[in-house]
Design a protein around this motif. Structure first.
Motif, PDB file in Angstrom:
ATOM      1  N   GLY A 269     -25.624  -0.991 -15.119  1.00 17.82           N
ATOM      2  CA  GLY A 269     -26.750  -1.913 -15.185  1.00 17.82           C
ATOM      3  C   GLY A 269     -26.472  -3.131 -16.054  1.00 17.82           C
ATOM      4  O   GLY A 269     -25.342  -3.367 -16.492  1.00 17.82           O
ATOM      5  N   LEU A 270     -27.520  -3.882 -16.313  1.00 16.81           N
ATOM      6  CA  LEU A 270     -27.418  -5.121 -17.083  1.00 16.81           C
ATOM      7  C   LEU A 270     -27.363  -4.818 -18.579  1.00 16.81           C
ATOM      8  O   LEU A 270     -28.160  -4.034 -19.084  1.00 16.81           O
ATOM      9  CB  LEU A 270     -28.612  -6.025 -16.776  1.00 16.81           C
ATOM     10  CG  LEU A 270     -28.616  -7.395 -17.432  1.00 16.81           C
ATOM     11  CD1 LEU A 270     -27.444  -8.244 -16.928  1.00 16.81           C
ATOM     12  CD2 LEU A 270     -29.926  -8.117 -17.177  1.00 16.81           C
ATOM     13  N   HIS A 271     -26.382  -5.428 -19.258  1.00 17.48           N
ATOM     14  CA  HIS A 271     -26.216  -5.276 -20.705  1.00 17.48           C
ATOM     15  C   HIS A 271     -25.900  -6.640 -21.313  1.00 17.48           C
ATOM     16  O   HIS A 271     -25.302  -7.494 -20.653  1.00 17.48           O
ATOM     17  CB  HIS A 271     -25.038  -4.350 -21.041  1.00 17.48           C
ATOM     18  CG  HIS A 271     -25.200  -2.951 -20.570  1.00 17.48           C
ATOM     19  ND1 HIS A 271     -24.993  -2.566 -19.265  1.00 17.48           N
ATOM     20  CD2 HIS A 271     -25.543  -1.826 -21.239  1.00 17.48           C
ATOM     21  CE1 HIS A 271     -25.205  -1.270 -19.152  1.00 17.48           C
ATOM     22  NE2 HIS A 271     -25.536  -0.792 -20.340  1.00 17.48           N
ATOM     23  N   THR A 272     -26.271  -6.829 -22.579  1.00 11.87           N
ATOM     24  CA  THR A 272     -25.784  -7.963 -23.353  1.00 11.87           C
ATOM     25  C   THR A 272     -24.584  -7.447 -24.131  1.00 11.87           C
ATOM     26  O   THR A 272     -24.683  -6.458 -24.850  1.00 11.87           O
ATOM     27  CB  THR A 272     -26.853  -8.492 -24.325  1.00 11.87           C
ATOM     28  OG1 THR A 272     -28.018  -8.868 -23.580  1.00 11.87           O
ATOM     29  CG2 THR A 272     -26.343  -9.700 -25.097  1.00 11.87           C
TER      30      THR A 272
ATOM     31  N   TRP B 197     -15.174  -4.707 -25.476  1.00  9.39           N
ATOM     32  CA  TRP B 197     -16.423  -5.396 -25.774  1.00  9.39           C
ATOM     33  C   TRP B 197     -17.329  -4.523 -26.631  1.00  9.39           C
ATOM     34  O   TRP B 197     -17.114  -3.329 -26.778  1.00  9.39           O
ATOM     35  CB  TRP B 197     -17.147  -5.818 -24.501  1.00  9.39           C
ATOM     36  CG  TRP B 197     -17.573  -4.703 -23.590  1.00  9.39           C
ATOM     37  CD1 TRP B 197     -18.724  -3.978 -23.664  1.00  9.39           C
ATOM     38  CD2 TRP B 197     -16.863  -4.190 -22.463  1.00  9.39           C
ATOM     39  NE1 TRP B 197     -18.770  -3.045 -22.664  1.00  9.39           N
ATOM     40  CE2 TRP B 197     -17.640  -3.163 -21.905  1.00  9.39           C
ATOM     41  CE3 TRP B 197     -15.646  -4.506 -21.870  1.00  9.39           C
ATOM     42  CZ2 TRP B 197     -17.238  -2.440 -20.793  1.00  9.39           C
ATOM     43  CZ3 TRP B 197     -15.234  -3.791 -20.756  1.00  9.39           C
ATOM     44  CH2 TRP B 197     -16.024  -2.773 -20.222  1.00  9.39           C
ATOM     45  N   LYS B 198     -18.340  -5.175 -27.194  1.00  7.81           N
ATOM     46  CA  LYS B 198     -19.370  -4.496 -27.975  1.00  7.81           C
ATOM     47  C   LYS B 198     -20.673  -4.588 -27.194  1.00  7.81           C
ATOM     48  O   LYS B 198     -21.033  -5.646 -26.692  1.00  7.81           O
ATOM     49  CB  LYS B 198     -19.542  -5.161 -29.345  1.00  7.81           C
ATOM     50  CG  LYS B 198     -20.608  -4.506 -30.200  1.00  7.81           C
ATOM     51  CD  LYS B 198     -20.740  -5.189 -31.548  1.00  7.81           C
ATOM     52  CE  LYS B 198     -21.808  -4.492 -32.395  1.00  7.81           C
ATOM     53  NZ  LYS B 198     -21.990  -5.179 -33.677  1.00  7.81           N
ATOM     54  N   TYR B 199     -21.370  -3.450 -27.102  1.00  4.70           N
ATOM     55  CA  TYR B 199     -22.688  -3.444 -26.476  1.00  4.70           C
ATOM     56  C   TYR B 199     -23.707  -3.943 -27.497  1.00  4.70           C
ATOM     57  O   TYR B 199     -23.934  -3.305 -28.516  1.00  4.70           O
ATOM     58  CB  TYR B 199     -23.084  -2.028 -26.044  1.00  4.70           C
ATOM     59  CG  TYR B 199     -22.366  -1.528 -24.820  1.00  4.70           C
ATOM     60  CD1 TYR B 199     -22.747  -1.951 -23.549  1.00  4.70           C
ATOM     61  CD2 TYR B 199     -21.334  -0.614 -24.933  1.00  4.70           C
ATOM     62  CE1 TYR B 199     -22.094  -1.479 -22.417  1.00  4.70           C
ATOM     63  CE2 TYR B 199     -20.681  -0.132 -23.804  1.00  4.70           C
ATOM     64  CZ  TYR B 199     -21.072  -0.565 -22.561  1.00  4.70           C
ATOM     65  OH  TYR B 199     -20.431  -0.098 -21.438  1.00  4.70           O
ATOM     66  N   GLU B 200     -24.300  -5.084 -27.238  1.00  2.00           N
ATOM     67  CA  GLU B 200     -25.324  -5.633 -28.125  1.00  2.00           C
ATOM     68  C   GLU B 200     -26.715  -5.171 -27.708  1.00  2.00           C
ATOM     69  O   GLU B 200     -27.560  -4.904 -28.553  1.00  2.00           O
ATOM     70  CB  GLU B 200     -25.268  -7.161 -28.122  1.00  2.00           C
ATOM     71  CG  GLU B 200     -23.959  -7.735 -28.634  1.00  2.00           C
ATOM     72  CD  GLU B 200     -23.771  -7.595 -30.138  1.00  2.00           C
ATOM     73  OE1 GLU B 200     -24.719  -7.176 -30.834  1.00  2.00           O
ATOM     74  OE2 GLU B 200     -22.671  -7.901 -30.622  1.00  2.00           O
ATOM     75  N   ARG B 201     -26.948  -5.091 -26.389  1.00  2.00           N
ATOM     76  CA  ARG B 201     -28.259  -4.684 -25.886  1.00  2.00           C
ATOM     77  C   ARG B 201     -28.108  -4.037 -24.515  1.00  2.00           C
ATOM     78  O   ARG B 201     -27.337  -4.507 -23.692  1.00  2.00           O
ATOM     79  CB  ARG B 201     -29.177  -5.899 -25.778  1.00  2.00           C
ATOM     80  CG  ARG B 201     -30.555  -5.549 -25.275  1.00  2.00           C
ATOM     81  CD  ARG B 201     -31.499  -6.732 -25.300  1.00  2.00           C
ATOM     82  NE  ARG B 201     -32.787  -6.323 -24.746  1.00  2.00           N
ATOM     83  CZ  ARG B 201     -33.655  -7.166 -24.228  1.00  2.00           C
ATOM     84  NH1 ARG B 201     -33.399  -8.454 -24.192  1.00  2.00           N
ATOM     85  NH2 ARG B 201     -34.786  -6.726 -23.744  1.00  2.00           N
ATOM     86  N   ALA B 202     -28.854  -2.963 -24.321  1.00  2.00           N
ATOM     87  CA  ALA B 202     -28.952  -2.318 -23.013  1.00  2.00           C
ATOM     88  C   ALA B 202     -30.386  -2.502 -22.524  1.00  2.00           C
ATOM     89  O   ALA B 202     -31.335  -2.281 -23.277  1.00  2.00           O
ATOM     90  CB  ALA B 202     -28.605  -0.839 -23.116  1.00  2.00           C
ATOM     91  N   TYR B 203     -30.541  -2.901 -21.284  1.00  2.00           N
ATOM     92  CA  TYR B 203     -31.873  -3.172 -20.760  1.00  2.00           C
ATOM     93  C   TYR B 203     -32.537  -1.928 -20.193  1.00  2.00           C
ATOM     94  O   TYR B 203     -33.752  -1.863 -20.087  1.00  2.00           O
ATOM     95  CB  TYR B 203     -31.809  -4.278 -19.703  1.00  2.00           C
ATOM     96  CG  TYR B 203     -31.489  -5.622 -20.315  1.00  2.00           C
ATOM     97  CD1 TYR B 203     -32.502  -6.447 -20.791  1.00  2.00           C
ATOM     98  CD2 TYR B 203     -30.171  -6.050 -20.449  1.00  2.00           C
ATOM     99  CE1 TYR B 203     -32.217  -7.675 -21.380  1.00  2.00           C
ATOM    100  CE2 TYR B 203     -29.873  -7.279 -21.040  1.00  2.00           C
ATOM    101  CZ  TYR B 203     -30.902  -8.076 -21.494  1.00  2.00           C
ATOM    102  OH  TYR B 203     -30.607  -9.273 -22.083  1.00  2.00           O
TER     103      TYR B 203
END
Length: 106
Positions: free
Chosen positions: A59-62, A77-83
């Motif tokens: 799904g969509l992640h920042t 990468w680092k996961y900043e936000r999961a929607y």
């Protein structure tokens, strides 16, 4: 006298800068851009790039690309936000691609 052995580490494949501890692996069942990847709770000696939204397999992640602090090789990468609620556990965690890291002290 027994030899003292330090913790098992992962290092940058390019310059051998220490980037994570084996004990910080959460999962080895992730997919990176170039194949298999590991999810880590912590990373060290890294620099993060700008945040951007990416549509990943789950799904969509920042996310923000993670670079080696010494040679600037992109390691993951680092996961900043999961929607999605089911993906929130990834927030603040790091993906390091297996092809970009090497084992140290094994």
């Amino acid at each position: 006298m027994a030899e003292l052995i330090g913790p098992r580490l992962y290092s940058c494949c390019n310059c051998r800068n220490h980037v994570s501890l084996h004990d910080d692996i959460i999962s080895k069942a992730f997919q990176g851009r170039n194949g298999r990847a590991f999810l880590f709770s912590h990373a060290m000696n890294i620099v993060t790039g700008p945040k951007e939204d990416r549509n990943l397999m789950t799904g969509l992640h920042t996310v923000a690309d993670v670079h080696c602090g010494d040679c600037r090789e992109v390691l993951g990468w680092k996961y900043e936000r999961a929607y999605e609620a089911s993906q929130k556990y990834k927030e603040g965690k790091f993906i390091l691609e297996k092809s970009k890291i090497v084992k140290e002290n094994w």
